[in-house]
Design an enzyme around this catalytic site. Structure first.
Site, PDB file in Angstrom:
ATOM      1  N   ASN A   8       0.877  -1.176   0.000  1.00  0.00           N
ATOM      2  CA  ASN A   8       0.000   0.000   0.000  1.00  0.00           C
ATOM      3  C   ASN A   8       0.911   1.222   0.000  1.00  0.00           C
ATOM      4  OD1 ASN A   8      -1.787   2.051   0.402  1.00  0.00           O
ATOM      5  ND2 ASN A   8      -2.438   1.401   2.456  1.00  0.00           N
ATOM      6  N   LYS A  10       0.088   4.248  -0.277  1.00  0.00           N
ATOM      7  CA  LYS A  10      -0.536   5.450   0.322  1.00  0.00           C
ATOM      8  C   LYS A  10      -0.301   6.652  -0.588  1.00  0.00           C
ATOM      9  CE  LYS A  10      -0.152   3.146   4.716  1.00  0.00           C
ATOM     10  NZ  LYS A  10       0.000   3.211   6.166  1.00  0.00           N
ATOM     11  N   HIS A  98      -9.598   1.301   4.687  1.00  0.00           N
ATOM     12  CA  HIS A  98      -8.288   1.429   5.331  1.00  0.00           C
ATOM     13  C   HIS A  98      -8.417   2.350   6.551  1.00  0.00           C
ATOM     14  CE1 HIS A  98      -4.145   2.495   6.158  1.00  0.00           C
ATOM     15  NE2 HIS A  98      -3.842   1.350   5.578  1.00  0.00           N
ATOM     16  N   GLU A 100      -6.701   4.658   7.676  1.00  0.00           N
ATOM     17  CA  GLU A 100      -6.475   6.090   7.453  1.00  0.00           C
ATOM     18  C   GLU A 100      -7.716   6.740   6.855  1.00  0.00           C
ATOM     19  OE1 GLU A 100      -2.782   5.405   5.452  1.00  0.00           O
ATOM     20  OE2 GLU A 100      -1.926   4.830   7.378  1.00  0.00           O
ATOM     21  N   GLU A 175      -5.458  -4.863  10.362  1.00  0.00           N
ATOM     22  CA  GLU A 175      -4.390  -3.896  10.613  1.00  0.00           C
ATOM     23  C   GLU A 175      -4.698  -3.142  11.910  1.00  0.00           C
ATOM     24  OE1 GLU A 175      -2.210  -2.643   6.819  1.00  0.00           O
ATOM     25  OE2 GLU A 175      -4.080  -1.534   6.772  1.00  0.00           O
ATOM     26  N   GLY A 181       2.515   2.238  10.821  1.00  0.00           N
ATOM     27  CA  GLY A 181       3.472   3.330  10.686  1.00  0.00           C
ATOM     28  C   GLY A 181       4.161   3.701  11.986  1.00  0.00           C
ATOM     29  N   SER A 220       3.426  -2.166  10.346  1.00  0.00           N
ATOM     30  CA  SER A 220       4.875  -2.233  10.593  1.00  0.00           C
ATOM     31  C   SER A 220       5.505  -3.560  10.168  1.00  0.00           C
ATOM     32  CB  SER A 220       5.190  -1.922  12.063  1.00  0.00           C
ATOM     33  OG  SER A 220       4.812  -0.595  12.367  1.00  0.00           O
TER      34      SER A 220
HETATM   35  P1  13P Z   1       3.046   0.371   7.674  1.00  0.00           P
HETATM   36  O1  13P Z   1       3.563  -0.900   7.068  1.00  0.00           O
HETATM   37  O2  13P Z   1       3.789   1.589   7.216  1.00  0.00           O
HETATM   38  O3  13P Z   1       2.907   0.264   9.169  1.00  0.00           O
HETATM   39  O4  13P Z   1       1.546   0.576   7.110  1.00  0.00           O
HETATM   40  C1  13P Z   1       0.652  -0.468   7.193  1.00  0.00           C
HETATM   41  C2  13P Z   1      -0.545  -0.129   6.389  1.00  0.00           C
HETATM   42  O5  13P Z   1      -1.317   0.748   6.733  1.00  0.00           O
HETATM   43  C3  13P Z   1      -0.763  -0.866   5.143  1.00  0.00           C
HETATM   44  O6  13P Z   1      -2.039  -0.645   4.637  1.00  0.00           O
END
Ligand code: 13P
Length: 257
Positions: A8, A10, A98, A100, A175, A181, A220
């Protein structure tokens, strides 16, 4: 069941950067001795989908997806994108819900369920993202949150008779919001416990189909923890943010076993 390793990206990468990354990934995958069942998805920004899909197209195991979708064919929805537009650009998969989008943009369970069903009805496969916040976990609400997030989607899919085709077109990514992150990967016991809960909820809600749906872990994920995560029961793949941006690093996760 296939093992899905998904990137992803982002809000990262220009078209040129996307083309370079996917081309490099393509070469690395072609040169690697990956398990037969391994699949690689890259969820790119909308602007990069067409270039990424072009760069990926000769490899059926490397698929491109969008990061979000709106539940309508067309119309006055400024800033949004339809399943047909995503497919036209070359996307085969799309993320829905997601964290976010849920927590920064404010999407709720009903809207996530609506877009999940609409995308499936319009030729896209969907990776539904679920997971609890730190507060919810500390309040002992992990299983309630997973049940709530999955129930709204499953009821919507059942009401539209979409359950039969899900094994080929649907995946769930667990997740935990507090692991995204942050560098804080969930511990093995936490991942096992949450994934077992997701599996049992999926079976309760969807019957035998619930057994066949891939459940990915995200939060992560790095080359150093990918192999041990993939060995855990009910972990059928990984959804990777930060560590997916650089093709060589991501490839180490793609190849982990
Ligand atoms: P990270 O791997 O940066 O923690 O992000 C995970 C994520 O949100 C994947 O969709």
């Amino acid at each position: 069941m296939n093992t899905i390793i998904a990137a992803n990206w982002k809000m990262n990468k220009t078209r040129e950067e996307a083309k370079e990354s996917v081309s490099e990934l393509f070469r690395l995958i072609a040169g690697a001795d990956l398990p037969e069942t391994r699949r690689v998805f890259v969820f790119t920004p909308f602007t990069c989908i067409a270039d990424a899909a072009e760069a990926a197209k000769a490899n059926p195991k490397l698929l491109i997806g969008g990061q979000d979708v709106y539940p309508a064919d067309h119309g006055a929805f400024t800033g949004e994108i339809s399943p047909a537009m995503l497919r036209d650009a070359g996307a085969r998969w799309v993320l829905a819900g997601h964290s976010e989008r849920r927590h920064i943009i404010g999407e709720n369970d009903d809207f996530v369920a609506e877009k999940t069903a609409f995308a499936l009805q319009n030729g896209l496969s969907v990776m539904l993202c679920i997971g609890e916040t730190l507060q919810e976990r500390e309040d002992g609400q992990l299983k309630d949150v997973l049940l709530r997030q999955l129930t709204v989607v499953a009821n919507n899919l059942k009401s539209k008779n979409l359950v039969g085709s899900l094994p080929q077109t649907f995946a769930v990514a667990y997740e935990p919001v507090w692991a995204i992150g942050t560098g804080k990967v969930a511990g093995e016991a936490e991942v096992l416990d949450a994934h077992a809960a997701v599996r049992s909820i999926l079976e309760d809600l969807l019957g035998p189909v619930g057994k066949q749906l891939p459940i990915l872990y995200g939060g992560s994920v790095k080359p150093a923890n990918a192999a041990s995560l993939l060995k855990l029961d009910n972990v059928d793949g990984l959804l990777v943010g930060g560590a997916s941006l650089e093709a060589k690093t991501f490839m180490q996760i793609v190849a982990a076993q």
